[in-house]
Every structure is written in structure tokens, then in C-alpha cells.
Design an enzyme around this catalytic site. Structure first.
Site, PDB file in Angstrom:
ATOM      1  N   HIS A 134       7.467   1.479  -8.269  1.00 35.16           N
ATOM      2  CA  HIS A 134       8.766   0.856  -8.054  1.00 35.16           C
ATOM      3  C   HIS A 134       9.427   0.360  -9.341  1.00 35.16           C
ATOM      4  CE1 HIS A 134       8.380   1.672  -3.985  1.00 35.16           C
ATOM      5  NE2 HIS A 134       8.224   0.474  -3.450  1.00 35.16           N
ATOM      6  N   SER A 178       1.360   5.746   5.778  1.00 38.15           N
ATOM      7  CA  SER A 178       2.500   6.655   6.005  1.00 38.15           C
ATOM      8  C   SER A 178       2.011   8.081   6.234  1.00 38.15           C
ATOM      9  CB  SER A 178       3.474   6.593   4.825  1.00 38.15           C
ATOM     10  OG  SER A 178       2.783   6.735   3.594  1.00 38.15           O
ATOM     11  N   ASP A 195      -0.824  10.965  -5.118  1.00 33.52           N
ATOM     12  CA  ASP A 195      -1.097   9.625  -5.659  1.00 33.52           C
ATOM     13  C   ASP A 195      -2.164   9.758  -6.754  1.00 33.52           C
ATOM     14  OD1 ASP A 195      -1.766   6.756  -5.905  1.00 33.52           O
ATOM     15  OD2 ASP A 195      -0.862   6.529  -3.930  1.00 33.52           O
ATOM     16  N   GLY A 252       2.968   8.470  -2.958  1.00 30.19           N
ATOM     17  CA  GLY A 252       2.467   7.163  -2.588  1.00 30.19           C
ATOM     18  C   GLY A 252       1.588   7.237  -1.358  1.00 30.19           C
ATOM     19  N   PHE A 310       1.842  -0.426   3.738  1.00 29.98           N
ATOM     20  CA  PHE A 310       3.169  -1.029   3.755  1.00 29.98           C
ATOM     21  C   PHE A 310       4.157  -0.132   4.494  1.00 29.98           C
ATOM     22  CE2 PHE A 310       0.915  -1.875  -0.247  1.00 29.98           C
ATOM     23  CZ  PHE A 310       0.774  -3.252  -0.174  1.00 29.98           C
ATOM     24  N   ASP A 321      11.649   1.219   0.776  1.00 30.56           N
ATOM     25  CA  ASP A 321      11.867  -0.045   0.047  1.00 30.56           C
ATOM     26  C   ASP A 321      13.221  -0.105  -0.631  1.00 30.56           C
ATOM     27  OD1 ASP A 321       9.178  -1.002   0.655  1.00 30.56           O
ATOM     28  OD2 ASP A 321       8.494   0.526  -0.751  1.00 30.56           O
TER      29      ASP A 321
HETATM   30  N1  SAH Z   1       3.038   4.970   1.481  1.00 32.03           N
HETATM   31  C1  SAH Z   1       2.058   3.892   1.406  1.00 32.03           C
HETATM   32  C2  SAH Z   1       2.358   2.858   0.329  1.00 32.03           C
HETATM   33  C3  SAH Z   1       2.443   3.410  -1.069  1.00 32.03           C
HETATM   34  S1  SAH Z   1       2.193   2.162  -2.313  1.00 32.03           S
HETATM   35  C4  SAH Z   1       1.885   3.232   2.769  1.00 32.03           C
HETATM   36  O1  SAH Z   1       2.387   3.759   3.771  1.00 32.03           O
HETATM   37  O2  SAH Z   1       1.230   2.200   2.867  1.00 32.03           O
HETATM   38  C5  SAH Z   1       2.592   3.053  -3.759  1.00 32.03           C
HETATM   39  C6  SAH Z   1       1.544   4.038  -4.223  1.00 32.03           C
HETATM   40  O3  SAH Z   1       2.138   4.809  -5.271  1.00 32.03           O
HETATM   41  C7  SAH Z   1       0.274   3.436  -4.823  1.00 32.03           C
HETATM   42  O4  SAH Z   1      -0.852   3.875  -4.112  1.00 32.03           O
HETATM   43  C8  SAH Z   1       0.241   3.929  -6.278  1.00 32.03           C
HETATM   44  O5  SAH Z   1      -1.054   4.296  -6.745  1.00 32.03           O
HETATM   45  C9  SAH Z   1       1.141   5.148  -6.212  1.00 32.03           C
HETATM   46  N2  SAH Z   1       1.776   5.489  -7.489  1.00 32.03           N
HETATM   47  C10 SAH Z   1       2.498   4.662  -8.293  1.00 32.03           C
HETATM   48  N3  SAH Z   1       2.938   5.319  -9.374  1.00 32.03           N
HETATM   49  C11 SAH Z   1       2.486   6.600  -9.261  1.00 32.03           C
HETATM   50  C12 SAH Z   1       2.595   7.775 -10.075  1.00 32.03           C
HETATM   51  N4  SAH Z   1       3.283   7.764 -11.224  1.00 32.03           N
HETATM   52  N5  SAH Z   1       1.990   8.912  -9.671  1.00 32.03           N
HETATM   53  C13 SAH Z   1       1.284   8.935  -8.499  1.00 32.03           C
HETATM   54  N6  SAH Z   1       1.159   7.858  -7.682  1.00 32.03           N
HETATM   55  C14 SAH Z   1       1.744   6.705  -8.057  1.00 32.03           C
HETATM   56 MG    MG Z   2       6.914   1.307   0.394  1.00 28.24          MG
END
Ligand code: SAH
Ligand code: MG
Length: 207
Positions: A139, A47, A66, A41, A15, A165
Site C-alpha cells: 500500500h 480473498s 505474493d 496479495g 483483511f 482498500d
Molecule cells: N488479499 C489478502 C490481504 C493481502 S495483504 C486477504 O484477503 O486477506 C497484502 C499482501 O501483499 C501481503 O501478504 C504482502 O506480502 C503482499 N505484498 C506486498 N508487496 C508485495 C510485492 N511487491 N510483491 C508481492 N507481494 C506483495
Molecule cells: Mg486489502
């Protein structure tokens, strides 16, 4: 940014639209003078390619945090569920193998360090000033607040805080990233320097 890496990033699952990715890369290049880069993330590594490319060029690293279990919206039955992310042995989301393949295929193993764990748990034990933090993790209000509170203090003066976001209107998306963006700006510890799509780019002010 290197054409091959740009293509790898665009093809990776995730994303991060190309324009916002390009802003990550440019911020990463400037931020690397202040310290290593860190993102919350990793997901499937999209990213991480943009930030890892910048880290590699500048001789530093990206720490990519993550737990690889996916956020609420990635779980079965939710809006962003993707069957490719399910581990057939457990039936649960596991993005770590895909992340690892993305980074190896991009040739960024020496520039991207995976940190496997809960963001708040890692942040509470972190002991190194950073040049850049990208918040793009959970989120929910709780997750976003924990990421802001846990990671913002580790950013060096002059360093970057990026929040993904961020939508002012609830019609466009969830409000948790918007709330921490407002907190950061209202604290006067961070100044907004740019904004690309839903990506806000702030810098840590002195004092
Ligand atoms: N940066 C990514 C998208 C991240 S999606 C891109 O470029 O596509 C959000 C990510 O955050 C997910 O993989 C999820 O596992 C992670 N995440 C959510 N809550 C978390 C937490 N408390 N600790 C570590 N990772 C977390
Ligand atoms: Mg995002």
C-alpha cells in the site's frame, strides 16, 4: 457460494469483510468468461477462497501472487503485526505455510495457483491475458503504482480490475489505492461498475 467455502473464508486470517468477499466471488464468476483470475496479495488466503471458488466453478484458475514477506504494516512494531505469521526459525514474517494450509483445507488446490515472488517482477514477465486482476498488495505509493502499471495492461477488454482498500478521505486510510483507482478511471480505459465497502469494481473498456 458454497456454504463450506464461505465459512472457510470467513475464518481465514486476513483483511476481506464478507460483503466484499461476496463481491469478489460474483465478479470472479463473470470475469472467468474472459480469462483466468489473478490477485496480488495472497497473504493467508482469505480473498483467494472467494476468487478461487469462482474460478473452480467456471473451470479456470486464480493465480495468487505474493512474496509472502508481508507488507510494511505487517512488520514487527507496525499496526497490523500478527505474531502467528512469524517464522520462529528466522524471526521474519512468512505467510506461505498459512496460505497453503488455508487453500488445502478449503479443497481449492486445483483452482488456486500460488505464484511466489515480487509482483512487479512477475508482471514484467507475464504473457497471458487475464479475466480479472485484484490489486490488494503493498500500500505504498510505489507498490500500488507498480501493481497498476504492471498488471492493468494484461486485462482483456470486458475483464475486471478490482482495487481493494480504496478510501477517498485520508482520515479513513492510506491514499495509494485511491490514487491508482483515480488513474484507472481517468484513463477512460476502465469504467466503474460497482463499489462495495473499500472494494472498487471496474471493467476494461474497448479501445
Ligand atoms: N488479499 C489478502 C490481504 C493481502 S495483504 C486477504 O484477503 O486477506 C497484502 C499482501 O501483499 C501481503 O501478504 C504482502 O506480502 C503482499 N505484498 C506486498 N508487496 C508485495 C510485492 N511487491 N510483491 C508481492 N507481494 C506483495
Ligand atoms: Mg486489502
Amino acid at each position: 457460494m458454497d456454504d463450506y467455502l464461505k465459512r472457510e473464508a470467513e475464518e481465514a486470517i486476513g483483511f476481506m469483510p464478507p460483503e466484499e468477499g461476496s463481491a469478489l466471488y460474483k465478479s470472479g464468476l463473470m470475469a472467468a468468461d474472459f480469462g483466468p483470475l489473478l490477485e496480488i496479495g495472497s497473504f493467508c488466503g482469505k480473498s483467494a477462497i472467494y476468487l478461487g471458488a469462482a474460478a473452480g466453478e467456471k473451470g479456470t484458475v486464480l493465480f495468487s501472487v505474493d512474496h509472502h514477506k508481508g507488507s510494511e504494516e505487517h512488520q514487527p512494531g507496525e499496526e497490523y503485526f500478527d505474531e502467528r505469521l512469524v517464522d520462529p526459525a528466522t524471526g521474519k514474517i512468512d505467510t506461505l505455510p498459512i496460505f497453503q494450509k488455508t487453500i488445502i483445507k478449503a479443497g481449492l488446490e486445483n483452482s488456486v495457483v500460488a505464484v511466489l515472488g515480487d509482483s512487479a517482477e512477475v508482471a514484467a514477465r507475464w504473457n497471458r491475458r487475464l479475466g480479472l486482476v485484484l490489486i490488494d498488495g503493498g500500500h505504498s505509493d510505489e507498490a500500488a503504482a507498480a501493481d497498476y502499471e504492471g498488471w492493468a495492461p494484461h486485462i482483456r477488454v470486458g475483464g475486471f480490475l478490482l482495487i481493494h482498500d480504496v478510501f477517498e478521505s485520508p482520515a479513513d486510510g492510506g491514499q495509494a489505492p485511491w490514487k491508482i483507482y483515480r488513474r484507472a478511471v481517468d484513463s477512460e480505459k476502465f469504467l466503474e461498475v460497482d463499489s462495495v465497502g473499500s472494494l472498487k469494481i471496474l471493467r476494461r473498456a474497448a479501445g
